[in-house]
Design a protein around this motif. Structure first.
Motif, short mmCIF file in Angstrom:
data_model
loop_
_atom_site.label_atom_id
_atom_site.label_comp_id
_atom_site.label_asym_id
_atom_site.label_seq_id
_atom_site.Cartn_x
_atom_site.Cartn_y
_atom_site.Cartn_z
N ILE A 222 0.98 -1.22 -0.13
CA ILE A 222 0.12 0.07 0.04
C ILE A 222 0.90 1.08 -0.11
O ILE A 222 1.40 1.49 0.95
N PRO A 223 1.00 1.88 -1.11
CA PRO A 223 1.84 3.23 -1.21
C PRO A 223 1.05 4.21 -0.18
O PRO A 223 0.10 4.21 0.16
N GLU A 224 2.18 5.21 0.17
CA GLU A 224 1.86 5.98 1.51
C GLU A 224 0.52 6.89 0.81
O GLU A 224 -0.29 7.12 1.74
N SER A 225 0.55 7.09 -0.41
CA SER A 225 -0.45 8.03 -1.00
C SER A 225 -1.86 7.41 -0.92
O SER A 225 -3.04 8.06 -0.74
N GLN A 226 -1.96 6.13 -0.93
CA GLN A 226 -3.34 5.15 -0.55
C GLN A 226 -3.62 4.90 0.90
O GLN A 226 -4.63 4.11 0.70
N ARG A 227 -2.77 5.16 1.60
CA ARG A 227 -3.18 4.69 2.96
C ARG A 227 -4.06 5.66 3.80
O ARG A 227 -4.24 6.75 3.47
N PRO A 228 -5.10 5.02 4.51
CA PRO A 228 -6.12 5.90 5.12
C PRO A 228 -5.52 6.92 6.04
O PRO A 228 -4.38 6.54 6.71
N SER A 229 -6.39 7.97 6.31
CA SER A 229 -5.89 9.19 7.10
C SER A 229 -6.49 8.73 8.45
O SER A 229 -7.20 7.86 8.62
N ILE A 230 -5.82 9.46 9.41
CA ILE A 230 -6.50 9.41 10.82
C ILE A 230 -7.86 9.72 10.80
O ILE A 230 -8.79 9.06 11.58
N LEU A 231 -8.50 10.60 9.98
CA LEU A 231 -9.74 11.09 10.00
C LEU A 231 -10.68 9.74 9.60
O LEU A 231 -11.57 9.54 9.88
N THR A 232 -10.13 9.10 8.49
CA THR A 232 -10.70 7.78 8.05
C THR A 232 -10.79 6.70 9.06
O THR A 232 -11.89 6.01 9.27
N ILE A 233 -9.69 6.60 9.54
CA ILE A 233 -9.65 5.40 10.72
C ILE A 233 -10.42 5.77 11.92
O ILE A 233 -11.25 4.97 12.43
N GLY A 234 -10.52 6.85 12.25
CA GLY A 234 -11.25 7.68 13.41
C GLY A 234 -12.67 7.54 13.14
O GLY A 234 -13.44 7.06 14.12
N SER A 235 -13.30 7.85 11.98
CA SER A 235 -14.46 7.84 11.77
C SER A 235 -15.28 6.50 11.54
O SER A 235 -16.28 6.26 11.93
#
Length: 487
Positions: A222-235
């Motif tokens: 998973i390239p860094e640009s495709q990894r989920p953000s903290i907002l995505t994980i948190g939501s």
């Protein structure tokens, strides 16, 4: 062959429990709440099995395991601590006491009597009907595809088998049969999940070796640009954990407990159950980074990753036949328990909330039980038709269902339990604002951001309700005295 034998025994047991439950089901309260006589173990496991369905093992575990890596374990932690332990410790006692004070059996009934709002019940019942029914169809869909992949039987036949056996024990025995079968299914899920992780990680060289392999391979996959953000994980953590607090099929478990003394034990049991199931599912999904490469991960003809096939392919390739049969029962149990809860709550939205209780003038018997059985059968058939034909409008409702239902009910329900100054107009505003927020944000942000849309749909009504309450007429004191008696 081993799987067929296991399934035959399993289905025979479910039918037997349905017949047993039928003998104990005499009134509408018996059918929908098991006579409010459920003990801590049965109540706790029933909550857990309704929480986790085949969607977790087939869809979420594969999708989030591959895309999130070890960060997916935050979802499991949130589900156990917030979705299970927090819900039981914060909501269970007040829900049990207040629904008994107000003599209510369903979420729409509770909202109507708690706020003295005659039109709130049909509105809430309509929301449940339109959004939970498609959600039950999505459970059928995932299960049908799994049986097609593993056993090689057709998708249509798998749907018919699941619907037939779920329908038999639910229609015959009501909530009592559902709760007892949930307990048996929960034990299968609990020990099957542990065995699944133990064997799979053993083939990967042990727990430490697999975790190290995930850490090494995830950045390569998973390239860094495709990894989920903290907002995505948190939501996603928020949606799947706190979001369950507003789901009617989860709150129903609190209505049905025998008494408030069972709550501490049930809270502990549910938390342990949720932790084992959640962590096991996501650990299997995450381990795909060890057992698959970018070349061997399941893909379609166009090269897109088939996330729903990651876990089934992983398990069928690396687990022995006997354990795979047990895992099939695990996934089947997770689906049937969730499905039965959804159908029970959906049918109650019509039989209890939209149609007056039917009393036979000659015999004096309550005919609402027969109506509940009939509607349960009808809703199961509708779920089959939705799963079979995949109407595009219904598919959209499936994606909206979690955020729409929890967004509509969480704030009015929770404020109603704890805050005496919450008003009737505020309850209407909370329900409508949550529903509208989910629908608007789902289409504005797109399906990829559906966890964020659902999270905002749940959060915003918690601001709307107190704001409206400040400028509207407070509830009448007699209503509050009755609702909060003993609290």
């Amino acid at each position: 062959m081993i799987g067929i034998v296991f399934l035959s025994i399993f289905f025979a047991l479910m039918i037997g429990i349905g017949i047993w439950g039928m003998r104990k089901t005499k009134t509408l309260g018996d059918f929908f709440l098991g006579g409010r006589n459920m003990g801590p173990w049965v109540s706790a496991v029933a909550y857990g099995t309704s929480y986790f369905s085949a969607v977790l093992f087939i869809g979420f575990a594969g999708t989030q395991g591959w895309q999130f890596g070890l960060n997916a374990l935050w979802i499991a932690l949130g589900n156990a601590v917030i979705g299970a332990l927090g819900a039981w410790l914060i909501l269970a006692r007040r829900t049990r006491r207040m629904t008994q004070n107000l003599d209510t059996m369903t979420m729409p009934e509770f909202l109507q009597k708690r706020y003295g709002a005659s039109h709130l019940k049909p509105i809430a019942a309509t929301v449940i009907f339109f959004f939970l029914l498609p959600y039950s169809a999505s459970v059928f869909k995932g299960l049908g595809h799994l049986f097609e992949t593993v056993f090689g039987i057709s998708y249509d036949l798998a749907l018919i088998l699941m619907i037939a056996f779920t329908g038999v024990y639910l229609i015959l025995g009501g909530y009592f049969a559902v709760a007892v079968t949930d307990f048996i299914q929960g034990m299968i899920m609990f020990f099957g999940a542990i065995a699944m992780v133990a064997v799979l990680f053993g083939k990967g060289g042990g727990f430490t070796a697999v975790i190290e392999g995930i850490r090494e391979n995830y950045p390569l996959h998973i390239p860094e640009s495709q990894r989920p953000s903290i907002l995505t994980i948190g939501s996603l953590v928020f949606m799947t954990s706190f979001g369950t607090w507003g789901l009617p099929q989860m709150a129903q478990k609190f209505y049905a407990i025998r008494n408030e003394r069972v709550i501490p034990k049930a809270a502990v049991v549910t938390t342990i159950f949720a932790a084992v199931i959640g962590f096991s599912a996501y650990l299997v999904g995450i381990s795909s980074h060890v057992f698959f490469t970018l070349e061997t991960i399941p893909r379609d003809a166009s090269g897109q990753i088939l996330y729903d096939l990651i876990v089934p392919t992983l398990l069928t390739e690396h687990l022995p036949e006997a354990l795979m049969a047990l895992i099939m029962l695990l996934v089947l149990s997770a689906s049937m328990s969730t499905l039965s809860s959804l159908v029970l709550v959906s049918s109650s939205a019509v039989a209890i909330d939209l149609i007056p209780i039917q009393i036979d003038e000659k015999t004096g018997k309550d005919r609402s039980v027969a109506l509940m059985r009939f509607l349960s059968a009808v809703f199961i058939v509708i779920s089959y038709l939705i799963s079979r034909f995949q109407f595009s409008f219904i598919v959209t409702l499936m994606s909206l269902s979690w955020g729409a239902v929890s967004g509509a009910f969480a704030a009015p329900y929770i404020y109603g339990l704890f805050w005496k100054k919450c008003t009737k107009p505020a309850a209407y505003a909370g329900l409508i604002s949550g529903l509208i927020t989910e629908i608007i944000l789902f289409f504005a942000l797109g399906p990829a951001q559906s966890p964020l849309a659902a999270s905002l749909a749940i959060i915003i009504p918690f601001g709307v309700v107190p704001a409206v309450s400040m400028f509207t007429k407070p509830p009448e004191q007699p209503l509050l005295d009755r609702a909060f008696e003993g609290l």
